[in-house]
Design a protein around this motif. Structure first.
Motif, PDB file in Angstrom:
ATOM      1  N   THR A 118       0.814  -1.221   0.000  1.00  0.00           N
ATOM      2  CA  THR A 118       0.000   0.000   0.000  1.00  0.00           C
ATOM      3  C   THR A 118       0.846   1.269   0.000  1.00  0.00           C
ATOM      4  O   THR A 118       0.338   2.346  -0.321  1.00  0.00           O
ATOM      5  CB  THR A 118      -0.951   0.041   1.210  1.00  0.00           C
ATOM      6  OG1 THR A 118      -0.189  -0.092   2.426  1.00  0.00           O
ATOM      7  CG2 THR A 118      -1.984  -1.070   1.120  1.00  0.00           C
ATOM      8  N   LEU A 121       1.566   1.397  -4.294  1.00  0.00           N
ATOM      9  CA  LEU A 121       0.579   0.721  -5.148  1.00  0.00           C
ATOM     10  C   LEU A 121       0.824   0.988  -6.630  1.00  0.00           C
ATOM     11  O   LEU A 121       0.563   0.124  -7.468  1.00  0.00           O
ATOM     12  CB  LEU A 121      -0.838   1.168  -4.776  1.00  0.00           C
ATOM     13  CG  LEU A 121      -1.428   0.571  -3.501  1.00  0.00           C
ATOM     14  CD1 LEU A 121      -2.798   1.165  -3.232  1.00  0.00           C
ATOM     15  CD2 LEU A 121      -1.521  -0.950  -3.595  1.00  0.00           C
ATOM     16  N   VAL A 142      -2.439  -7.908  -1.145  1.00  0.00           N
ATOM     17  CA  VAL A 142      -1.778  -6.816  -0.442  1.00  0.00           C
ATOM     18  C   VAL A 142      -0.984  -7.414   0.710  1.00  0.00           C
ATOM     19  O   VAL A 142      -1.552  -7.990   1.637  1.00  0.00           O
ATOM     20  CB  VAL A 142      -2.793  -5.781   0.077  1.00  0.00           C
ATOM     21  CG1 VAL A 142      -2.091  -4.719   0.927  1.00  0.00           C
ATOM     22  CG2 VAL A 142      -3.535  -5.131  -1.088  1.00  0.00           C
ATOM     23  N   GLN A 144       0.870  -7.183   3.998  1.00  0.00           N
ATOM     24  CA  GLN A 144       0.731  -6.257   5.117  1.00  0.00           C
ATOM     25  C   GLN A 144       2.071  -6.042   5.821  1.00  0.00           C
ATOM     26  O   GLN A 144       2.429  -6.783   6.729  1.00  0.00           O
ATOM     27  CB  GLN A 144      -0.312  -6.785   6.098  1.00  0.00           C
ATOM     28  CG  GLN A 144      -1.711  -6.860   5.496  1.00  0.00           C
ATOM     29  CD  GLN A 144      -2.696  -7.517   6.437  1.00  0.00           C
ATOM     30  OE1 GLN A 144      -2.460  -8.590   6.960  1.00  0.00           O
ATOM     31  NE2 GLN A 144      -3.820  -6.851   6.648  1.00  0.00           N
ATOM     32  N   VAL A 156      -8.541   0.517  -2.359  1.00  0.00           N
ATOM     33  CA  VAL A 156      -7.419  -0.180  -3.000  1.00  0.00           C
ATOM     34  C   VAL A 156      -7.832  -0.640  -4.395  1.00  0.00           C
ATOM     35  O   VAL A 156      -7.077  -0.494  -5.360  1.00  0.00           O
ATOM     36  CB  VAL A 156      -6.944  -1.376  -2.152  1.00  0.00           C
ATOM     37  CG1 VAL A 156      -5.835  -2.134  -2.864  1.00  0.00           C
ATOM     38  CG2 VAL A 156      -6.468  -0.903  -0.781  1.00  0.00           C
ATOM     39  N   THR A 170      -5.788  -9.667   1.445  1.00  0.00           N
ATOM     40  CA  THR A 170      -4.615  -9.223   2.194  1.00  0.00           C
ATOM     41  C   THR A 170      -3.968 -10.420   2.868  1.00  0.00           C
ATOM     42  O   THR A 170      -4.631 -11.426   3.143  1.00  0.00           O
ATOM     43  CB  THR A 170      -4.990  -8.187   3.269  1.00  0.00           C
ATOM     44  OG1 THR A 170      -5.912  -8.771   4.194  1.00  0.00           O
ATOM     45  CG2 THR A 170      -5.593  -6.948   2.645  1.00  0.00           C
TER      46      THR A 170
END
Length: 200
Positions: A118, A121, A142, A144, A156, A170
């Motif tokens: 993130t 991106l 994604v 983390q 997102v 995620t």
């Protein structure tokens, strides 16, 4: 950085008669090597080399200032899904200079996991474009990172301009449970897509 493999069963079971190849892709330092290592039931093949001062000119370490190695060929892992089905994971280098190698690894792949961060991106677009050029379906995962901001899924999706059918999940690439769920999401998406094509 990845966890130890769940087992050291070197050879594929005699009952296995179907194999599936998937790619694990994403930009530089997004966690591909870690994910393959976490999921693989065998000790993963890694082709990491120590980064040099010359590489600092082309490898952006933003978001990963402590990174000291980089994949120069591929990561390889295996996971047995059923007594008859085995899945091979090929992690591709994230830097543009390895594009020819990336193209070779994509041959014969059924689909891909695209790892995203993130904090960066925008760097996922190139990988998604390459997959779309190859006609490969993919799920976006994604990863983390501890210091990465968390956004609602809808934001997102919008930022990555994902199609409604493209899975977005995620995970923590170091965690076997969430990494397995990400892989299952991709496999289910590929199976559903194959069924839809047969019915069409």
């Amino acid at each position: 950085m990845g966890s130890e493999p769940a087992s050291e069963e070197l050879y594929v079971r005699d009952s296995v008669h179907t194999s599936v190849k998937i790619l694990v892709v994403g930009h530089f330092a997004v966690g591909k090597t870690t994910l393959v290592g976490t999921l693989s039931e065998i000790r993963p093949l890694r082709t990491e080399e120590r980064m040099t001062q010359a590489g600092a000119l082309v490898d952006d370490l933003a978001g990963a200032p402590d990174k000291t190695t980089t994949t120069v060929a591929m990561d390889f892992g295996r996971i047995t899904l059923t007594d008859e089905l085995v899945l091979y994971m090929f992690g591709a280098p994230g830097q543009r200079r390895f594009k020819q190698l990336w193209d070779d690894l994509a041959n014969g792949a059924m689909g891909a996991l695209v790892l995203a961060d993130t904090r960066r991106l925008d760097r996922s677009f190139e990988m998604m474009s390459l997959l779309e050029e190859k006609g490969l379906r993919y799920a976006v995962v994604v990863n983390q990172f501890d210091d990465a901001p968390v956004f609602p899924e809808a934001e997102v999706r919008e930022a990555l301009d994902l199609l409604p059918a493209t899975p977005l999940v995620t995970c923590d690439a170091r965690d076997p449970v969430s990494s397995t769920k990400a892989l299952i999401t991709l496999v289910q998406y590929l199976l559903d897509s194959a069924i839809d094509r047969e019915r069409a």
